[in-house]
Motif scaffolding. Structure first.
Motif, PDB file in Angstrom:
ATOM      1  N   ARG A 590      28.177 -47.442  62.014  1.00  0.00           N
ATOM      2  CA  ARG A 590      28.094 -46.011  62.629  1.00  0.00           C
ATOM      3  C   ARG A 590      28.857 -45.040  61.926  1.00  0.00           C
ATOM      4  N   TYR A 591      29.861 -45.442  61.223  1.00  0.00           N
ATOM      5  CA  TYR A 591      30.972 -44.358  60.763  1.00  0.00           C
ATOM      6  C   TYR A 591      31.341 -45.123  59.267  1.00  0.00           C
ATOM      7  N   VAL A 592      31.668 -43.926  58.611  1.00  0.00           N
ATOM      8  CA  VAL A 592      32.222 -44.180  57.094  1.00  0.00           C
ATOM      9  C   VAL A 592      33.437 -43.282  56.968  1.00  0.00           C
ATOM     10  N   TYR A 607      42.420 -38.549  54.738  1.00  0.00           N
ATOM     11  CA  TYR A 607      41.192 -39.472  55.055  1.00  0.00           C
ATOM     12  C   TYR A 607      40.200 -38.155  55.712  1.00  0.00           C
ATOM     13  N   HIS A 608      38.848 -38.390  55.467  1.00  0.00           N
ATOM     14  CA  HIS A 608      37.716 -38.010  56.253  1.00  0.00           C
ATOM     15  C   HIS A 608      36.939 -38.719  57.148  1.00  0.00           C
ATOM     16  N   LEU A 609      36.450 -38.448  58.254  1.00  0.00           N
ATOM     17  CA  LEU A 609      35.602 -39.431  58.897  1.00  0.00           C
ATOM     18  C   LEU A 609      34.350 -38.962  59.216  1.00  0.00           C
ATOM     19  N   TRP A 610      33.121 -39.663  58.845  1.00  0.00           N
ATOM     20  CA  TRP A 610      31.860 -39.307  58.986  1.00  0.00           C
ATOM     21  C   TRP A 610      31.223 -40.013  59.763  1.00  0.00           C
ATOM     22  N   PHE A 612      27.098 -41.796  60.127  1.00  0.00           N
ATOM     23  CA  PHE A 612      25.994 -42.208  59.459  1.00  0.00           C
ATOM     24  C   PHE A 612      25.356 -41.084  58.537  1.00  0.00           C
ATOM     25  N   LYS A 613      25.194 -40.449  59.601  1.00  0.00           N
ATOM     26  CA  LYS A 613      24.140 -39.076  58.886  1.00  0.00           C
ATOM     27  C   LYS A 613      24.973 -38.264  57.930  1.00  0.00           C
ATOM     28  N   GLY A 614      26.174 -38.252  57.836  1.00  0.00           N
ATOM     29  CA  GLY A 614      26.866 -37.312  57.019  1.00  0.00           C
ATOM     30  C   GLY A 614      27.458 -36.153  57.698  1.00  0.00           C
ATOM     31  N   SER A 615      27.662 -36.189  58.748  1.00  0.00           N
ATOM     32  CA  SER A 615      28.305 -35.337  59.763  1.00  0.00           C
ATOM     33  C   SER A 615      29.982 -35.404  59.787  1.00  0.00           C
ATOM     34  N   LEU A 616      30.727 -34.433  59.447  1.00  0.00           N
ATOM     35  CA  LEU A 616      32.017 -34.424  59.417  1.00  0.00           C
ATOM     36  C   LEU A 616      32.546 -34.575  60.676  1.00  0.00           C
ATOM     37  N   LEU A 617      33.399 -35.567  61.308  1.00  0.00           N
ATOM     38  CA  LEU A 617      33.860 -35.712  62.350  1.00  0.00           C
ATOM     39  C   LEU A 617      35.416 -35.369  62.667  1.00  0.00           C
ATOM     40  N   ARG A 618      36.160 -35.549  61.609  1.00  0.00           N
ATOM     41  CA  ARG A 618      37.483 -35.619  61.606  1.00  0.00           C
ATOM     42  C   ARG A 618      38.112 -35.469  60.080  1.00  0.00           C
ATOM     43  N   GLU A 619      38.971 -34.668  60.177  1.00  0.00           N
ATOM     44  CA  GLU A 619      39.714 -34.438  58.618  1.00  0.00           C
ATOM     45  C   GLU A 619      41.140 -34.217  59.059  1.00  0.00           C
TER      46      GLU A 619
END
Length: 739
Positions: A590-592, A607-610, A612-619
């Motif tokens: 679900r996350y990468v 780190y950046h958290l995305w 699976f669709k490529g939406s940035l969740l956290r930076e």
């Protein structure tokens, strides 16, 4: 004669230490070629020569002995052998090898022998170290241990990850967009790096003196393994065994300290294989076991560059193997660590091999399950290069394929062992240019047919879809001599043709050209893949692809119109991450997480958290950031039918998950409102306290408590007066002439 005086010649006053040191008998000297064989059958004296002859036949597998070098005591009362024997080998090395390889050997169904060095028995059995009377050991009371997989019971099914930054190592719960929830954070937890075991049970910390494993809710130390100057570690797939390696061979001191964990057998070794459950050392190895001058150059070459892992495990942990370059493949059985069939598999020129990842199943015609490994040999002695499939433990070669004009090969197994892709880098006859062909072995089909994909470019990266039949690879254009810009790459997507019975041939779905991408990262559940550019100073691209897009059927440029392919390719999103060095999918897919490590560069580490669709969740930018690793999960315990039923009812479950996500968001909003209200209440309380303190100070100074009230009273004593003022103001003047 002078009278004798006892006090003049008292033995207690005479110092014999120098004589004792000079003439004391050293029991260990001359006995290092002897072993004690225990567990032999007890036979009459008449059968003793036959037993000795049989024993010699079994013991000569590792060294030379004769019947005269075997001493088997007889019991005078019963005229029967005692069940043990003393055996002398030609050299101490042969005796040591007998202890390692023949200990636990079965003579027949009822008798299994134990073989130990005589010097060990002399060492541990003398000077009162073993009591004459048997004392029953005390049974320690049962202490319930922590569950090593307790994190799987999280009510929200969250995943954990570890971050190594600065000197601190911390484990956190993933909370998507919100700040990660800390589980444990310790300074100096490791000296070089951290690593999860394959199923997430243990956290590995690496130190100058060895390796430590941690786990459980309290993150206590589970086990430690002594290996000075250890560089790398590797687990077996089922977490039963651990391999440690040091670039610098182990050096045993002449006078080791008390409780020193390593013995003289490990001196000069670089690899150690451990039993994780017991902590026992199973066997140690040198980097390359060579004999003679012929392999001296090969030995030096192997020490400079190590292809990790050197020891490769079968999927069930039953075998571990390594290649002796250009000579053989050594396969060891666990836990005895003896060579399979007592000898290596000689394959002239062998370069590399890989185990099939499929779980072996026993066939009716064979006693034990067979496992597959593949290997390849280069062109040599007027023979073509060759790829072979071998069945273990029978060592039967079930398929070979000859290859020509080969420069290099890479072996890629599909995660379920259904296919083997051999990436063959070839050179033209003039050897001025290179190209690649992909050869696919359909292992599960009859006679193992081979399918070939010919290319004009060189493949720099290849990756199978986990638990799937699709694959992606990246090719690079031929470099222009003298050009300052690196050549462009192309991303190729392949999928099989849909057939009613079985899987059709692999067909091209799409080519994305003129890219800088160089890495492929599949979701562990398949379907989604991230194409990235890593370790680059000019490009930092991220592309998120879906190979089973559920919307309208997409038109694929290169796909054949007459074939129905098992893919609907869709680009979901693109982005960038400056200084990207690593990519990690979470176990659920679900996350990468993409990260920039200070081990590669010192610019914008973090780190950046995305999703699976490529939406940035956290930076998050973190100073001295080093590692980000998701905690793996063990294989599911659900059957295939249960998993199929869950997928069928996934929409119903998704409603429940959406409600939980909404509730979580509402709770988060409620927490924000409560925090603001709490801050407002604190401010009001502070203001009331300050006003009270000011009133007390005014009273002490003889002033009214409320200055505004005093002003109002003073204003009330005067009568109200009405004052009227008339102000005349000329706004504008105009002059007009009247005719």
């Amino acid at each position: 004669m002078a009278p004798h005086r006892e006090d003049e010649h008292d033995d207690e006053e005479i110092d014999f230490s120098d004589l004792r040191e000079r003439y004391e008998v050293q029991l260990d000297e001359g006995l290092d070629t002897f072993v004690v064989v225990d567990g032999c059958p007890k036979v009459p004296a008449d059968s003793k020569p036959k037993l000795i002859k049989f024993l010699c036949k079994r013991l000569t597998e590792v060294g030379r002995i004769s019947q005269d070098s075997v001493f088997m005591p007889l019991n005078e009362e019963t005229n029967m052998t005692e069940g043990y024997a003393f055996v002398e080998y030609d050299t101490p090395d042969q005796a040591l090898l007998a202890c390692k390889q023949l200990n636990g050997m079965a003579l027949d169904k009822k008798h299994t022998v134990s073989i130990n060095k005589l010097t060990d028995i002399e060492h541990f059995g003398r000077e009162g170290r073993i009591k004459e009377e048997y004392v029953e050991p005390e049974i320690e009371p049962f202490v319930e241990q922590e569950h090593l997989r307790s994190w799987l019971s999280d009510i929200n099914s969250r995943d954990q990850f570890i971050m190594y930054r600065g000197e601190n190592v911390g484990v956190f719960w993933n909370k998507k967009k919100d700040v990660p929830e800390p589980v444990v954070d310790r300074a100096g937890w490791t000296e070089s790096f951290v690593q999860w075991s394959p199923q997430g049970t243990f956290l590995t910390s690496v130190h100058g003196q060895g390796v430590q494993l941690w786990g459980g809710p309290s993150w206590k130390r589970i086990m430690r393994f002594a290996h000075p100057m250890v560089n790398l570690v590797d687990f077996s797939p089922n977490e039963k065994y651990l391999v440690t390696w040091s670039n610098k061979p182990i050096s045993i001191p002449e006078n080791p300290p008390p409780n020193f964990p390593l013995g003289p057998d490990e001196d000069g070794k670089s690899f150690i294989i451990w039993d994780i459950k017991t902590g026992n050392l199973l066997r140690s190895f040198t980097s390359v076991e060579v004999t003679g001058d012929r392999d001296a150059e090969l030995f030096e070459k192997s020490r400079k560059k190590v292809s990790w892992p050197v020891f490769k495990w079968s999927s069930d942990d039953k075998y571990v193997a390594r290649v002796v370059p250009e000579q053989s493949i050594q396969i060891f059985e666990t836990p005895s660590m003896l060579l399979l069939g007592k000898k290596a598999i000689k394959i002239e020129g062998v370069v590399d091999f890989e185990w099939s990842p499929s779980i072996p199943t026993a066939e009716k015609s064979k006693k034990e399950p067979e496992q597959l490994l593949c290997y390849w040999t280069p062109e040599m002695n007027n023979q073509t290069a060759r790829v072979g499939l071998m069945s273990i433990p029978s060592k039967e070669i079930i398929r070979t394929r000859n290859l020509v004009n080969v420069s290099d090969c890479k072996l890629h197994w599909q995660s379920e062992g259904k296919y083997l892709c051999v990436k063959v880098d070839r050179h033209t006859k003039t050897k001025k240019s290179m190209y690649t062909s992909l050869e696919f072995f359909r292992v599960k089909e009859k006679n193992i047919p081979v399918e070939i994909v010919e290319l004009k470019q060189v493949v720099i990266n290849f990756a199978w879809e986990p638990k799937g039949d699709r694959f992606v690879f990246i090719t690079v254009d031929e470099a222009i001599q003298g050009a300052q810009v690196a050549p462009k790459t192309s991303v190729h997507f392949y999928a099989p043709e849909k057939l009613k019975n079985g899987v059709g041939e692999f067909c091209l779905v799409k080519i994305v050209e003129k890219k800088n991408s160089n890495a492929i990262y599949w979701s562990p559940k398949g379907r989604f893949t991230l194409i990235a550019t890593v370790h680059s100073q000019q490009s930092f691209d991220l592309e998120f692809w879906d190979l089973d897009f559920e919307g309208e059927k997409q038109k694929q440029d290169k796909a054949s119109k007459n074939k129905d392919l098992a893919a609907n390719l869709m680009l979901m999103g693109t982005s960038e991450h400056y200084g990207l060095t690593d990519v990690e999918w979470d176990p659920t897919g679900r996350y990468v997480a993409t990260s920039a490590s200070m081990w590669k560069h010192a610019m914008e580490n973090g780190y950046h958290l995305w999703d699976f669709k490529g939406s940035l969740l956290r930076e998050e930018h973190i100073d001295k950031f080093k590692q980000f690793l998701w905690r793996p999960r063990p294989p599911t315990m659900l059957s295939k039918e249960e998993q199929k039923q869950i997928r069928k009812n996934l929409r119903e479950y998704s409603k429940q998950f959406d409600e939980e996500d909404q509730f979580e968001a509402e709770v988060a909003n409620k927490e924000v409102l409560e925090a603001r209200k709490r801050q407002l209440d604190e401010w009001r309380a502070w203001r009331a306290r300050i006003e009270k303190e000011v009133r007390w100070e005014r009273v002490d100074l003889g002033l009214p408590e409320d200055p505004e009230e005093a002003l109002r009273e003073a204003a009330g004593e005067e009568e109200d007066k009405i004052v009227e003022e008339i102000i005349e103001e000329v706004i504008s003047e105009h002059e007009e002439e009247i005719a």
